[in-house]
Design a protein around this motif. Structure first.
Motif, PDB file in Angstrom:
ATOM      1  N   THR A   1      -8.044   5.679  -7.299  1.00 46.38           N
ATOM      2  CA  THR A   1      -6.910   5.503  -6.656  1.00 46.38           C
ATOM      3  C   THR A   1      -6.384   4.049  -6.702  1.00 46.38           C
ATOM      4  N   GLY A   2      -4.942   4.158  -7.255  1.00 46.93           N
ATOM      5  CA  GLY A   2      -4.336   2.774  -7.486  1.00 46.93           C
ATOM      6  C   GLY A   2      -4.920   2.192  -8.845  1.00 46.93           C
ATOM      7  N   PRO A   3      -4.532   0.977  -9.219  1.00 50.48           N
ATOM      8  CA  PRO A   3      -4.908   0.376 -10.323  1.00 50.48           C
ATOM      9  C   PRO A   3      -6.459   0.316 -10.669  1.00 50.48           C
ATOM     10  N   SER A   4      -6.761   0.825 -11.810  1.00 45.30           N
ATOM     11  CA  SER A   4      -8.191   0.929 -12.174  1.00 45.30           C
ATOM     12  C   SER A   4      -8.728  -0.797 -12.678  1.00 45.30           C
ATOM     13  N   LEU A   5      -9.972  -0.941 -12.633  1.00 50.57           N
ATOM     14  CA  LEU A   5     -10.586  -2.151 -13.171  1.00 50.57           C
ATOM     15  C   LEU A   5     -10.063  -2.456 -14.725  1.00 50.57           C
ATOM     16  N   GLU A   6     -10.117  -1.310 -15.543  1.00 54.51           N
ATOM     17  CA  GLU A   6      -9.528  -1.644 -16.711  1.00 54.51           C
ATOM     18  C   GLU A   6      -7.891  -2.013 -16.813  1.00 54.51           C
ATOM     19  N   LYS A   7      -7.154  -1.583 -15.766  1.00 52.81           N
ATOM     20  CA  LYS A   7      -5.701  -2.001 -15.736  1.00 52.81           C
ATOM     21  C   LYS A   7      -5.656  -3.615 -15.468  1.00 52.81           C
ATOM     22  N   TYR A   8      -6.563  -3.897 -14.200  1.00 48.60           N
ATOM     23  CA  TYR A   8      -6.754  -5.368 -13.942  1.00 48.60           C
ATOM     24  C   TYR A   8      -7.237  -5.992 -14.819  1.00 48.60           C
ATOM     25  N   TYR A   9      -8.186  -5.648 -15.873  1.00 49.70           N
ATOM     26  CA  TYR A   9      -8.554  -6.536 -16.991  1.00 49.70           C
ATOM     27  C   TYR A   9      -7.462  -6.535 -17.885  1.00 49.70           C
ATOM     28  N   ARG A  10      -6.628  -5.977 -18.200  1.00 54.51           N
ATOM     29  CA  ARG A  10      -5.329  -6.051 -19.144  1.00 54.51           C
ATOM     30  C   ARG A  10      -4.357  -6.802 -18.564  1.00 54.51           C
TER      31      ARG A  10
ATOM     32  N   ALA B   1       0.289   3.162 -11.491  1.00 54.75           N
ATOM     33  CA  ALA B   1      -0.007   3.834 -12.655  1.00 54.75           C
ATOM     34  C   ALA B   1       1.217   4.430 -13.615  1.00 54.75           C
ATOM     35  N   LYS B   2       1.958   5.051 -12.809  1.00 53.65           N
ATOM     36  CA  LYS B   2       3.140   5.581 -13.892  1.00 53.65           C
ATOM     37  C   LYS B   2       4.126   4.665 -14.333  1.00 53.65           C
ATOM     38  N   HIS B   3       4.407   3.514 -13.729  1.00 55.59           N
ATOM     39  CA  HIS B   3       5.387   2.364 -14.104  1.00 55.59           C
ATOM     40  C   HIS B   3       4.233   1.573 -15.404  1.00 55.59           C
ATOM     41  N   ASP B   4       3.100   1.588 -15.339  1.00 53.43           N
ATOM     42  CA  ASP B   4       2.439   1.206 -16.364  1.00 53.43           C
ATOM     43  C   ASP B   4       2.338   2.062 -17.486  1.00 53.43           C
ATOM     44  N   ARG B   5       2.128   3.248 -17.154  1.00 54.86           N
ATOM     45  CA  ARG B   5       2.103   4.298 -18.513  1.00 54.86           C
ATOM     46  C   ARG B   5       3.491   4.295 -19.119  1.00 54.86           C
TER      47      ARG B   5
ATOM     48  N   GLU C   1       0.822  -1.211   0.165  1.00 52.58           N
ATOM     49  CA  GLU C   1      -0.009  -0.054   0.166  1.00 52.58           C
ATOM     50  C   GLU C   1       0.671   1.363  -0.083  1.00 52.58           C
ATOM     51  N   ARG C   2       2.001   1.135   0.633  1.00 48.33           N
ATOM     52  CA  ARG C   2       2.693   2.269   0.850  1.00 48.33           C
ATOM     53  C   ARG C   2       3.752   2.564  -0.588  1.00 48.33           C
ATOM     54  N   HIS C   3       4.360   1.398  -1.253  1.00 50.24           N
ATOM     55  CA  HIS C   3       5.411   1.530  -2.161  1.00 50.24           C
ATOM     56  C   HIS C   3       4.954   1.111  -3.509  1.00 50.24           C
ATOM     57  N   VAL C   4       3.807   0.022  -3.629  1.00 51.39           N
ATOM     58  CA  VAL C   4       3.458  -0.387  -4.685  1.00 51.39           C
ATOM     59  C   VAL C   4       2.584   0.217  -5.449  1.00 51.39           C
TER      60      VAL C   4
ATOM     61  N   ALA D   1      -2.045  -5.341  -5.136  1.00 52.84           N
ATOM     62  CA  ALA D   1      -1.742  -4.057  -5.086  1.00 52.84           C
ATOM     63  C   ALA D   1      -1.501  -3.319  -6.372  1.00 52.84           C
ATOM     64  N   ASP D   2      -0.757  -4.351  -7.326  1.00 54.80           N
ATOM     65  CA  ASP D   2      -0.457  -4.158  -8.587  1.00 54.80           C
ATOM     66  C   ASP D   2      -0.095  -5.111  -9.238  1.00 54.80           C
ATOM     67  N   PRO D   3      -0.560  -5.799 -10.290  1.00 53.57           N
ATOM     68  CA  PRO D   3      -0.025  -6.948 -10.999  1.00 53.57           C
ATOM     69  C   PRO D   3       1.265  -6.759 -11.613  1.00 53.57           C
ATOM     70  N   GLY D   4       1.544  -5.411 -12.249  1.00 52.88           N
ATOM     71  CA  GLY D   4       2.507  -5.318 -13.113  1.00 52.88           C
ATOM     72  C   GLY D   4       3.920  -5.268 -12.219  1.00 52.88           C
ATOM     73  N   ILE D   5       3.731  -4.279 -11.022  1.00 51.61           N
ATOM     74  CA  ILE D   5       4.864  -4.163 -10.115  1.00 51.61           C
ATOM     75  C   ILE D   5       4.976  -5.650  -9.426  1.00 51.61           C
ATOM     76  N   GLY D   6       3.987  -6.096  -8.891  1.00 50.75           N
ATOM     77  CA  GLY D   6       3.967  -7.416  -8.512  1.00 50.75           C
ATOM     78  C   GLY D   6       4.800  -8.450  -9.315  1.00 50.75           C
ATOM     79  N   THR D   7       4.686  -8.675 -10.464  1.00 51.78           N
ATOM     80  CA  THR D   7       5.523  -9.432 -11.517  1.00 51.78           C
ATOM     81  C   THR D   7       6.770  -9.063 -11.117  1.00 51.78           C
ATOM     82  N   ALA D   8       7.195  -8.053 -11.329  1.00 52.69           N
ATOM     83  CA  ALA D   8       8.565  -7.644 -11.440  1.00 52.69           C
ATOM     84  C   ALA D   8       9.291  -8.100 -10.081  1.00 52.69           C
ATOM     85  N   LEU D   9       8.359  -7.966  -8.903  1.00 59.85           N
ATOM     86  CA  LEU D   9       8.908  -8.207  -7.587  1.00 59.85           C
ATOM     87  C   LEU D   9       9.188  -9.843  -7.395  1.00 59.85           C
ATOM     88  N   ILE D  10       7.983 -10.332  -7.786  1.00 61.91           N
ATOM     89  CA  ILE D  10       7.827 -11.747  -7.738  1.00 61.91           C
ATOM     90  C   ILE D  10       8.909 -12.784  -8.575  1.00 61.91           C
ATOM     91  N   SER D  11       9.147 -12.059  -9.560  1.00 58.44           N
ATOM     92  CA  SER D  11       9.764 -12.778 -10.767  1.00 58.44           C
ATOM     93  C   SER D  11      11.312 -12.710 -10.515  1.00 58.44           C
TER      94      SER D  11
END
Length: 377
Positions: free
Chosen positions: A342-351, A25-29, A17-20, A75-85
């Motif tokens: 605030t945070g990832p939108s439903l549209e982003k989770y969909y992608r 949105a910025k890292h996705d954009r 919640e604090r960092h991811v 919190a965010d699948p994109g950043i989450g993937t970078a951390l988990i992988s």
């Protein structure tokens, strides 16, 4: 859930919640890799959670790793993937690598000082690992690698590549070996795969090996044993994808619930029983996915290598990924794209969620694997 595991969940959620979430949105954009966030995650023990304490890792089991994956993707699948992988292939190194190989790479990866990647997929070969065309031939005290890999997670940011290559071209899956290849070796070229549908904060790349030489000591385990090594860890990888999908689906359900409560959904939906019934269906589906995912995690922690554990992991991956896509699809129908939240939108989770039915095995291949497992019982 034990008090210790609940404390871990709370800690990961607070970090996310604090960092991811604020950076999603910025890292996705920008399609930018979150290196600074990865280092912070490593400081908290959330990168490479299963690396043993003997190599300066957290030493956690599969259940804890799934919990971390769920919360980061929530919190965010994109950043989450970078951390988990960031620890891709470390379980294989720990199980089959030499003491020297482990000592060189595992502490650095766990500390966030290095990133690993595992290279399997090729331009013409995805789920059919036995047909890979990348080769490794022995030349004196070295191995020489030639070929092209694609859709390599961390391909252009990794410090070490775990490479599967054919050492016996006529033997199918029985002729594959595993090598540790530092990414700075001459002959390696990478090309970032930009413009993906989702998971844009993660790094995906094509990696070309042109007469890349590594010492014979960089072979992991025995010659021609690579496919068997890989099979050992497929189940844990698939359970991880289930946890990731579960985390994103949970976030979507939370967002839908908030909008229904705030009457932010289209009037045609919120004023009808359909909205409440749909929300109940979403909550129930996510609860079922959570139960199956953590059953798989428990089995993989307590009975690794057993056929039942692998089957549960396959079932969890299939059900959780397809459930998550259905959840976000129905959430969008109910509440719209939610792009101003605030945070990832439903549209982003969909992608982002679309990838969960592809990575670590497509839904079609997973279905076939489950069917074979059941028929063999």
């Amino acid at each position: 859930m034990s008090d210790e595991r609940q404390a871990l969940r709370d800690s990961v959620r607070s970090f996310a919640e604090r960092h991811v979430r604020p950076a999603a949105a910025k890292h996705d954009r920008d399609e930018s890799y979150p290196a600074a966030i990865r280092r912070k995650a490593a400081e908290n023990g959330f990168v490479a959670p299963t690396v043993p304490t003997a190599f300066d890792g957290p030493g956690r089991d599969v259940r804890d790793a799934l919990l971390i994956a769920e919360e980061l993707w929530r919190a965010d699948p994109g950043i989450g993937t970078a951390l988990i992988s960031a620890d891709a292939g470390t379980r294989l190194i720990d199980r089959y690598g030499t003491r020297q190989q482990k000592s060189r790479w595992l502490p650095r990866i766990a500390a966030g000082e290095a990133v690993s990647a595992i290279t399997i997929t090729e331009p013409d070969h995805g789920s059919d690992v036995a047909s890979i065309e990348t080769t490794a031939r022995r030349d004196g005290s070295e191995w020489v690698l030639d070929g092209t890999k694609t859709w390599v997670t961390n391909g252009s940011v990794a410090d070490v590549l775990v490479v599967l290559a054919k050492t016996n071209t006529g033997a199918g899956h029985a002729g594959i070996s595993t090598f540790l290849v530092p990414s700075d070796r001459p002959g390696i070229e990478t090309e970032t795969l930009a413009g993906t549908l989702g998971l844009r904060a993660a790094d995906f790349a094509a990696v070309e090996f042109d007469a890349v030489r590594v010492p014979a000591t960089n072979l992991v385990g025995e010659v021609d044993d690579g496919f068997a090594q890989l099979l050992t860890f497929l189940a844990a990888g698939r359970a991880t994808v289930a946890a990731e999908a579960l985390g994103a689906a949970s976030a979507v359900v939370e967002r839908v619930g908030e909008q229904i409560a705030a009457e932010d959904c289209p009037p045609s939906h919120r004023s009808q029983p359909r909205g409440d019934a749909c929300y109940l269906d979403l909550r129930s589906s996510v609860a079922a996915a959570r139960s199956l995912t953590y059953r798989a995690g428990h089995a993989l922690s307590e009975r690794p290598g057993e056929a039942r554990s692998e089957r549960l992991a396959n079932m969890a991956k299939l059900y959780a990924s397809e459930t998550a896509i259905d959840v976000v699809d129905r959430g969008l129908e109910l509440c719209g794209p939610d792009t101003g939240s605030t945070g990832p939108s439903l549209e982003k989770y969909y992608r982002d969620l679309r990838a969960t039915t592809i990575i670590e095995g497509t839904s079609e291949s997973i279905r076939s694997a489950i069917a074979r497992q059941l028929l063999e019982e």
